[in-house]
Design an enzyme around this catalytic site. Structure first.
Site, mmCIF file in Angstrom:
data_model
loop_
_atom_site.group_PDB
_atom_site.id
_atom_site.type_symbol
_atom_site.label_atom_id
_atom_site.label_comp_id
_atom_site.label_asym_id
_atom_site.label_seq_id
_atom_site.Cartn_x
_atom_site.Cartn_y
_atom_site.Cartn_z
ATOM 1 N N HIS A 109 -13.686 16.407 -3.373
ATOM 2 C CA HIS A 109 -14.805 16.049 -2.496
ATOM 3 C C HIS A 109 -15.517 17.281 -1.965
ATOM 4 O O HIS A 109 -15.016 18.393 -2.070
ATOM 5 C CB HIS A 109 -14.296 15.227 -1.304
ATOM 6 C CG HIS A 109 -13.146 15.896 -0.595
ATOM 7 N ND1 HIS A 109 -11.834 15.517 -0.779
ATOM 8 C CD2 HIS A 109 -13.097 16.929 0.283
ATOM 9 C CE1 HIS A 109 -11.034 16.274 -0.057
ATOM 10 N NE2 HIS A 109 -11.774 17.148 0.607
ATOM 11 N N GLU B 146 -8.949 6.576 -5.512
ATOM 12 C CA GLU B 146 -9.602 7.524 -6.415
ATOM 13 C C GLU B 146 -11.119 7.542 -6.279
ATOM 14 O O GLU B 146 -11.749 8.584 -6.478
ATOM 15 C CB GLU B 146 -9.227 7.207 -7.877
ATOM 16 C CG GLU B 146 -7.761 7.519 -8.159
ATOM 17 C CD GLU B 146 -7.301 7.149 -9.561
ATOM 18 O OE1 GLU B 146 -8.162 6.862 -10.425
ATOM 19 O OE2 GLU B 146 -6.086 7.139 -9.789
ATOM 20 N N ASP C 169 -5.498 20.427 -3.782
ATOM 21 C CA ASP C 169 -5.644 19.445 -2.699
ATOM 22 C C ASP C 169 -5.868 18.041 -3.276
ATOM 23 O O ASP C 169 -6.407 17.879 -4.376
ATOM 24 C CB ASP C 169 -6.872 19.852 -1.866
ATOM 25 C CG ASP C 169 -7.000 19.082 -0.574
ATOM 26 O OD1 ASP C 169 -6.057 19.105 0.225
ATOM 27 O OD2 ASP C 169 -8.067 18.467 -0.353
ATOM 28 N N HIS D 26 -6.168 11.523 -5.300
ATOM 29 C CA HIS D 26 -7.504 10.941 -5.145
ATOM 30 C C HIS D 26 -8.379 11.130 -6.380
ATOM 31 O O HIS D 26 -9.576 10.818 -6.349
ATOM 32 C CB HIS D 26 -8.176 11.509 -3.893
ATOM 33 C CG HIS D 26 -7.433 11.134 -2.642
ATOM 34 N ND1 HIS D 26 -7.562 9.896 -2.060
ATOM 35 C CD2 HIS D 26 -6.501 11.792 -1.915
ATOM 36 C CE1 HIS D 26 -6.763 9.823 -1.000
ATOM 37 N NE2 HIS D 26 -6.102 10.966 -0.891
ATOM 38 N N GLU E 212 -0.903 18.540 -4.143
ATOM 39 C CA GLU E 212 -0.600 17.635 -3.044
ATOM 40 C C GLU E 212 -0.823 16.180 -3.460
ATOM 41 O O GLU E 212 -1.967 15.752 -3.628
ATOM 42 C CB GLU E 212 -1.495 17.964 -1.839
ATOM 43 C CG GLU E 212 -1.202 17.079 -0.652
ATOM 44 C CD GLU E 212 -2.432 16.681 0.149
ATOM 45 O OE1 GLU E 212 -2.276 16.294 1.305
ATOM 46 O OE2 GLU E 212 -3.562 16.755 -0.398
ATOM 47 N N GLY F 66 5.316 9.292 -0.082
ATOM 48 C CA GLY F 66 6.760 9.463 -0.002
ATOM 49 C C GLY F 66 7.537 8.743 -1.096
ATOM 50 O O GLY F 66 8.770 8.840 -1.154
ATOM 51 N N ARG G 1 -1.760 24.279 14.045
ATOM 52 C CA ARG G 1 -2.472 25.400 13.414
ATOM 53 C C ARG G 1 -2.713 26.504 14.438
ATOM 54 O O ARG G 1 -3.816 27.030 14.596
ATOM 55 C CB ARG G 1 -3.781 24.881 12.812
ATOM 56 C CG ARG G 1 -3.507 23.834 11.733
ATOM 57 C CD ARG G 1 -4.669 22.927 11.454
ATOM 58 N NE ARG G 1 -4.330 21.948 10.407
ATOM 59 C CZ ARG G 1 -5.214 21.220 9.759
ATOM 60 N NH1 ARG G 1 -6.500 21.336 10.030
ATOM 61 N NH2 ARG G 1 -4.829 20.367 8.838
HETATM 62 C C1 ABC Z 1 -9.569 15.687 10.545
HETATM 63 C C2 ABC Z 1 -9.094 16.054 11.946
HETATM 64 C C3 ABC Z 1 -7.790 15.342 12.266
HETATM 65 C C4 ABC Z 1 -8.011 13.872 12.134
HETATM 66 C C5 ABC Z 1 -8.525 13.557 10.733
HETATM 67 C C6 ABC Z 1 -8.828 12.085 10.586
HETATM 68 O O1 ABC Z 1 -9.704 14.306 10.471
HETATM 69 O O2 ABC Z 1 -8.877 17.461 11.996
HETATM 70 O O3 ABC Z 1 -7.381 15.669 13.558
HETATM 71 O O4 ABC Z 1 -6.772 13.235 12.317
HETATM 72 C C7 ABC Z 1 -8.831 18.428 6.106
HETATM 73 C C8 ABC Z 1 -8.457 19.129 7.404
HETATM 74 C C9 ABC Z 1 -8.068 18.130 8.463
HETATM 75 C C10 ABC Z 1 -9.132 17.053 8.617
HETATM 76 C C11 ABC Z 1 -9.379 16.423 7.245
HETATM 77 C C12 ABC Z 1 -10.427 15.334 7.269
HETATM 78 O O5 ABC Z 1 -9.803 17.446 6.339
HETATM 79 O O6 ABC Z 1 -7.352 19.993 7.140
HETATM 80 O O7 ABC Z 1 -7.880 18.795 9.692
HETATM 81 O O8 ABC Z 1 -8.648 16.109 9.551
HETATM 82 O O9 ABC Z 1 -11.655 15.837 7.669
HETATM 83 C C13 ABC Z 1 -5.331 17.166 2.288
HETATM 84 C C14 ABC Z 1 -5.152 18.528 2.985
HETATM 85 C C15 ABC Z 1 -5.714 18.423 4.367
HETATM 86 C C16 ABC Z 1 -7.231 18.256 4.276
HETATM 87 C C17 ABC Z 1 -7.625 17.298 3.239
HETATM 88 C C18 ABC Z 1 -9.046 17.043 3.055
HETATM 89 C C19 ABC Z 1 -6.741 16.795 2.316
HETATM 90 O O10 ABC Z 1 -3.825 18.925 2.905
HETATM 91 O O11 ABC Z 1 -5.433 19.535 5.178
HETATM 92 O O12 ABC Z 1 -7.685 17.811 5.583
HETATM 93 O O13 ABC Z 1 -9.502 18.057 2.137
HETATM 94 C C20 ABC Z 1 -4.581 11.841 3.187
HETATM 95 C C21 ABC Z 1 -4.853 12.466 1.827
HETATM 96 C C22 ABC Z 1 -4.332 13.895 1.756
HETATM 97 C C23 ABC Z 1 -4.885 14.735 2.908
HETATM 98 C C24 ABC Z 1 -4.452 14.043 4.202
HETATM 99 C C25 ABC Z 1 -4.936 14.799 5.438
HETATM 100 O O14 ABC Z 1 -5.002 12.714 4.230
HETATM 101 O O15 ABC Z 1 -4.254 11.677 0.823
HETATM 102 O O16 ABC Z 1 -4.751 14.456 0.523
HETATM 103 N N1 ABC Z 1 -4.438 16.127 2.857
HETATM 104 C C26 ABC Z 1 -0.901 8.167 4.207
HETATM 105 C C27 ABC Z 1 -1.747 8.137 2.956
HETATM 106 C C28 ABC Z 1 -2.135 9.554 2.555
HETATM 107 C C29 ABC Z 1 -2.853 10.228 3.701
HETATM 108 C C30 ABC Z 1 -1.907 10.251 4.896
HETATM 109 C C31 ABC Z 1 -2.520 10.936 6.101
HETATM 110 O O17 ABC Z 1 -1.564 8.898 5.228
HETATM 111 O O18 ABC Z 1 -1.044 7.513 1.904
HETATM 112 O O19 ABC Z 1 -3.001 9.497 1.438
HETATM 113 O O20 ABC Z 1 -3.184 11.569 3.318
HETATM 114 O O21 ABC Z 1 -3.645 10.282 6.497
HETATM 115 C C32 ABC Z 1 4.414 8.111 4.099
HETATM 116 C C33 ABC Z 1 3.684 7.399 3.000
HETATM 117 C C34 ABC Z 1 2.345 8.092 2.770
HETATM 118 C C35 ABC Z 1 1.546 8.109 4.077
HETATM 119 C C36 ABC Z 1 2.390 8.826 5.130
HETATM 120 C C37 ABC Z 1 1.636 8.928 6.463
HETATM 121 O O22 ABC Z 1 3.618 8.149 5.287
HETATM 122 O O23 ABC Z 1 4.453 7.446 1.807
HETATM 123 O O24 ABC Z 1 1.614 7.422 1.761
HETATM 124 O O25 ABC Z 1 0.331 8.848 3.857
HETATM 125 O O26 ABC Z 1 5.627 7.476 4.353
HETATM 126 CA CA CA Z 2 -11.841 10.815 -5.693
#
Ligand code: ABC
Ligand code: CA
Length: 474
Positions: free
Chosen positions: A121, A161, A205, A209, A229, A233, A344
């Site tokens: 993205h 996706e 990253d 998706h 990434e 889980g 952070r």
């Molecule tokens: C911002 C704010 C946060 C706010 C959020 C909504 O928006 O700062 O305070 O909470 C970047 C930044 C973040 C920012 C985001 C969005 O962008 O670092 O600060 O958050 O603007 C990667 C990176 C991550 C990055 C991005 C975006 C992607 O490591 O640093 O964030 O480029 C999803 C994605 C994953 C992503 C993560 C943050 O969100 O899949 O790639 N990380 C479930 C879902 C997951 C999801 C996760 C968290 O929730 O399945 O897809 O990740 O939302 C387990 C289950 C999992 C489950 C977990 C919680 O529990 O098996 O499936 O994950 O048991």
């Molecule tokens: Ca995508």
């Protein structure tokens, strides 16, 4: 680095904006403010000995490309994941020459550079009415994007996706990674990024998706080791990304049971041992997964647990079991930040203290891992056996490194466990050293080893004859 070379590496993950900055910058950095704090690549280059002193030989730095500017409802793009023009660098962190100089500085110290790349993205402060412009560099056509929709159901893989991450404050317009032009662009881009900055590895990253069929060509074009990434889980969900898509995922399946095993005293360990088996049957090669306890997306383990022995045991696991270990910056400094953005924190507030207990602890673990790798060519490729010695003690057998992790906590009285010769393979009278306490122990006449767990601390054992740099300073 290829997979073979990467196996022996130990990675320190840092957020560029928060790890190091020029000492002339003195503004206060509050993680909760979600603002740029002034960290740069050249300042990272100035602190490599701090990282190397703990035994890490590779750094993973946060994304390097140009991001959306200004403030949003979720602050500034200090973390680097909000791409604007992927063909330019994020000038907050320095210039192309600064990034090249960091790469060179690492290589001159026998260290390696892993850069985080975002392919799924870009970012925008608009969503439904998002219209790409020339500011998005290579992705300025509407066809380069999937039509707007939010991901609302993470169990619907088509949505995961093709719909968008983010929210109404910051949307992450989802690239049309099925389009031949978009695919071609990314493949050329990653080849050039690796070449321009002499990268040794990439962290990818948001892997889940993008369709699995996108990845083999991309990782091939990268030509260096990748760690991706796949935030889920469920090992049976994550496995195919390694087995079919050729990405080496971070070990999220182990992460959740690992946290639960040590997030209090006397927790049940069977969820973790069961997951080790599930991981073995779900991945072609568990020894290439990325093992971690902390990262920038999850609350630090230390935000929930204050017992120093539980913290040490939990941190030991990724370094003494299968996979490439990752330690998130600040773990050595006792940082306790919770959810993003609190996890952070700026590191400069610690003055890069190399005398702290945890700093030395990571040095001990890395020394033990390196000694095991030097002593046995199959250390990195053989899969560990993880079993329980008692209801509170876990045996992690990754020969020639054998560890006992305990859940009793630092207030516990001494406990005795026995490592049978049948699992260690140690003969009678074998001298072994504990990399954590530096105590030397000797097996009995049957080759069994009586181990005293003191104050609930982890015990990390290697034969004294193979100890290499373990306990070199006493
Ligand atoms: C911002 C704010 C946060 C706010 C959020 C909504 O928006 O700062 O305070 O909470 C970047 C930044 C973040 C920012 C985001 C969005 O962008 O670092 O600060 O958050 O603007 C990667 C990176 C991550 C990055 C991005 C975006 C992607 O490591 O640093 O964030 O480029 C999803 C994605 C994953 C992503 C993560 C943050 O969100 O899949 O790639 N990380 C479930 C879902 C997951 C999801 C996760 C968290 O929730 O399945 O897809 O990740 O939302 C387990 C289950 C999992 C489950 C977990 C919680 O529990 O098996 O499936 O994950 O048991
Ligand atoms: Ca995508």
């Amino acid at each position: 680095l290829d997979a073979t070379a990467m196996r022996s590496k130990s990675v320190y993950q840092l957020v560029t904006d928060r790890f190091a900055r020029n000492s002339s910058v003195t503004t206060t950095c509050n993680a909760a403010d979600r603002k740029y704090c002034g960290g740069t690549w050249s300042a990272v280059a100035g602190q490599l000995d701090y990282i190397k002193g703990m035994g890490f030989d590779t750094i993973w730095i946060s994304p390097v490309v140009d991001n959306i500017g200004g403030s949003t409802g979720e602050g500034e793009a200090y973390h680097g994941y909000w791409t604007l023009d992927t063909n330019s660098l994020n000038s907050n962190f320095g210039t192309a020459d600064d990034l090249k100089a960091l790469s060179t500085a690492l290589h001159n110290k026998g260290m390696y550079l892993m850069v985080d790349v975002v392919v799924n993205h870009v970012a925008a402060t608009s969503s439904a009415d998002f219209a790409p412009s020339a500011a998005y560099g290579p992705f300025s056509a509407q066809d380069d994007f999937h039509p707007f929709c939010w991901i609302t159901d993470y169990t619907n893989q088509t949505q995961v996706e093709e719909c968008w991450l983010g929210d109404s404050a910051v949307a992450l317009p989802d690239l049309n990674t099925e389009s031949a032009t978009v695919k071609q662009f990314w493949n050329t881009w990653i080849t050039q990024l690796v070449s321009n900055y002499t990268l040794d590895a990439v962290r990818i990253d948001t892997v889940k998706h993008i369709s699995q069929s996108f990845w083999p060509d991309f990782v091939n074009a990268a030509g260096v080791f990748n760690q991706g990434e796949v935030l889920n889980g469920d090992a049976t969900y994550v496995g195919p990304y390694q087995n079919t898509a050729k990405v080496n995922p971070f070990n999220y399946p182990i992460y959740y049971p690992l946290v639960r095993a040590f997030n209090g005293t006397n927790q049940n360990l069977t969820e973790l041992t069961a997951m080790v088996s599930t991981v073995k049957s779900s991945f072609n090669d568990p020894t290439l997964l990325g093992s971690f306890l902390n990262n920038h997306d999850n609350p630090r383990f230390e935000s929930a647990v204050s017992d120093t022995s539980l913290i040490k045991n939990a941190h030991t696991y990724p370094l003494v079991s299968d996979g490439i270990p990752y330690v998130y910056y600040g773990s050595e400094a006792g940082f306790k930040g919770g959810n993003d953005p609190d996890n952070r924190e700026p590191l400069w507030t610690t003055s890069y203290d190399t005398s702290s207990d945890m700093y030395k602890f990571f040095a001990s673990l890395n020394a033990a891992r390196a000694a095991a790798g030097a002593a046995s060519s199959s250390f990195y490729t053989n899969q560990a056996t993880v079993s329980t010695l008692s209801s509170t003690a876990l045996l992690v057998n990754k020969s020639p490194l054998i560890s006992v992790l305990s859940t009793t906590g630092s207030s516990a009285s001494d406990a005795s466990v026995t490592i049978p010769s049948s699992s260690s393979g140690w003969a009678k009278g074998t001298k072994v050293i504990d990399a954590v306490s530096c105590n030397e122990l000797t097996t009995d006449d049957s080759g069994n080893l009586a181990v005293t767990v003191s104050k609930g601390l982890p015990v990390v054992l290697i034969e004294s004859s193979k100890k290499g740099g373990v306990c070199a300073n006493g």
